[in-house]
Enzyme design. Sequence first.
Site, mmCIF file in Angstrom:
data_model
loop_
_atom_site.group_PDB
_atom_site.id
_atom_site.type_symbol
_atom_site.label_atom_id
_atom_site.label_comp_id
_atom_site.label_asym_id
_atom_site.label_seq_id
_atom_site.Cartn_x
_atom_site.Cartn_y
_atom_site.Cartn_z
ATOM 1 N N HIS A 150 -0.068 0.442 -4.272
ATOM 2 C CA HIS A 150 0.765 1.295 -5.122
ATOM 3 C C HIS A 150 0.932 0.613 -6.482
ATOM 4 O O HIS A 150 1.219 -0.580 -6.556
ATOM 5 C CB HIS A 150 2.117 1.504 -4.434
ATOM 6 C CG HIS A 150 2.951 2.570 -5.065
ATOM 7 N ND1 HIS A 150 2.558 3.884 -5.130
ATOM 8 C CD2 HIS A 150 4.165 2.519 -5.674
ATOM 9 C CE1 HIS A 150 3.493 4.598 -5.742
ATOM 10 N NE2 HIS A 150 4.474 3.795 -6.088
ATOM 11 N N THR A 190 0.825 -1.209 0.000
ATOM 12 C CA THR A 190 0.000 0.000 0.000
ATOM 13 C C THR A 190 0.861 1.261 0.000
ATOM 14 O O THR A 190 2.055 1.219 0.285
ATOM 15 C CB THR A 190 -0.899 0.047 1.256
ATOM 16 O OG1 THR A 190 -0.073 0.111 2.427
ATOM 17 C CG2 THR A 190 -1.800 -1.178 1.335
ATOM 18 N N ASP A 191 0.232 2.391 -0.337
ATOM 19 C CA ASP A 191 0.897 3.693 -0.204
ATOM 20 C C ASP A 191 -0.016 4.623 0.584
ATOM 21 O O ASP A 191 -1.083 4.216 1.057
ATOM 22 C CB ASP A 191 1.298 4.263 -1.572
ATOM 23 C CG ASP A 191 0.098 4.527 -2.478
ATOM 24 O OD1 ASP A 191 -1.017 4.798 -1.978
ATOM 25 O OD2 ASP A 191 0.288 4.477 -3.707
ATOM 26 N N ALA A 192 0.394 5.867 0.741
ATOM 27 C CA ALA A 192 -0.340 6.796 1.602
ATOM 28 C C ALA A 192 -1.715 7.162 1.050
ATOM 29 O O ALA A 192 -2.496 7.816 1.735
ATOM 30 C CB ALA A 192 0.493 8.060 1.861
#
Lengths: 151, 151, 151, 151
Positions: free
Chosen positions: D27, D20-22
Amino acid sequence: MTAEVPSWLKLKRRVRFSDTDAAGVVHFQHILGWCHQAWEESLEGYGLAAGTIFPGSRQDDPTIALPIVHCEAVFQAPLQLGDVIDIVLEPQRIDLSCFEVKSRFKLGEQQVAQGCLRHVAIHATSRSRCQLPSELERWLEASCLGQINPL
Amino acid sequence: MTAEVPSWLKLKRRVRFSDTDAAGVVHFQHILGWCHQAWEESLEGYGLAAGTIFPGSRQDDPTIALPIVHCEAVFQAPLQLGDVIDIVLEPQRIDLSCFEVKSRFKLGEQQVAQGCLRHVAIHATSRSRCQLPSELERWLEASCLGQINPL
Amino acid sequence: MTAEVPSWLKLKRRVRFSDTDAAGVVHFQHILGWCHQAWEESLEGYGLAAGTIFPGSRQDDPTIALPIVHCEAVFQAPLQLGDVIDIVLEPQRIDLSCFEVKSRFKLGEQQVAQGCLRHVAIHATSRSRCQLPSELERWLEASCLGQINPL
Amino acid sequence: MTAEVPSWLKLKRRVRFSDTDAAGVVHFQHILGWCHQAWEESLEGYGLAAGTIFPGSRQDDPTIALPIVHCEAVFQAPLQLGDVIDIVLEPQRIDLSCFEVKSRFKLGEQQVAQGCLRHVAIHATSRSRCQLPSELERWLEASCLGQINPL
């Protein structure tokens, strides 16, 4: 006559050990990562704070998200540890809520790879399509000025 | 009186979007990657070509490999997208075939993380322990000059 | 007499091409990633949904975050592409708001690496220390039952 | 009448926290990694040892390398932590020295992404084009049997 490429679209990057795989060259996947990182660096070079465009900064997260809907890359020659790569970005607006950024990677005069990331603008909470954020519009316009053959 | 830190031991890095995770901060694992990349950059800054130390370059692979036998990191404060991190490296020889490099990560005056990678020298083919390569010895010596409290 | 290791603490993993670097072995950093992924898999194996513990799932993000404050790894033998690694997790509560999970990596009978991630519990918004989430407590208790030499 | 998809072309994968990303979703870059890893898993499922096809194993490196010359991915819906993704591979021979593998990613009945990696066969040392390795030919043939609409 070709217009000068703006400074914020020209970047450099050196191949690191963690970019390589057991074939002794850069692992393909990292090139896609470089495309995104080069785009981030270009936004900064133009004068936009990262937090204006991306979530996860010390500012409030932006209300518009820009997920990637398509990506593509071509690998023309192997990249090796220590290579210093010149990167030139070619952004292009597709429509009011969509744009893409092509990255050309050159080693000296030789193009060794290129990648392209296509983004759409969505409201971060509802995930419905919307117009590109105005700051990104400014970067796109400034970047495309004088482009004759944008792609 | 503390000696001046040599220029090749002081680096900078900006947090990128791909460094973050769904908690909205830098994912712990990337900090370890930064330690290695900062070390590579330091060797270059001192004047050593990457291919002298690491396999995978356009030169012949070095005959001595430097695998990591231990790594460690402490995370003291969350890092956010767009943060510009100052990195200071503190290398230390452990014995004739072993050294480590500590990386301190600072955001302004605050230390936000530190990491440490310990390497041993081995013959790349036989994998038996050997002395550190002479180029690395030079970087270690130049880097440790004047260090009073090396750790 | 040693108690049986619960099934959710025993995992397997195969080394993939992207785990390797130009030295032809697994790049050190990936082992730290395996530690976290093995822990996630263990929680699932015990019966906890990922979204109960981590942000980014289809559930609401949990109100308690579990950032890593320290990590460490030892690399005892090179890992190669295609190796099938046995992983055994050894969780340990440190105090009411802190725990760590050690991962031992074995290739056949030989231990090839071990890693350890230490987490603290904080309120996701205020970032102040708090007690471990009760679901995690249950996993810790079930996992530590019968452990004689936890570390 | 559609032929049955062979078992080695059907895989599963669970989204991990490090994917995951922010933005709170997977992602984009990791999906490309999944394509390669799914292909590796498929070769194994068919009965080919990883070291037959890839360098970096405990066997001698193969004399033929299979670098990626083009990759592409489409992202149709966000992927979240904990999602269990069904992957179906669709390999296709392009010519005697070139093939590609398309990966379709489904969450339940919905296709959420697809990726495609195109490889060419080259002699690992001279880097000149050559025929695909015979083991890979066998996997391709067995995988394409009964495919009516290969792409």
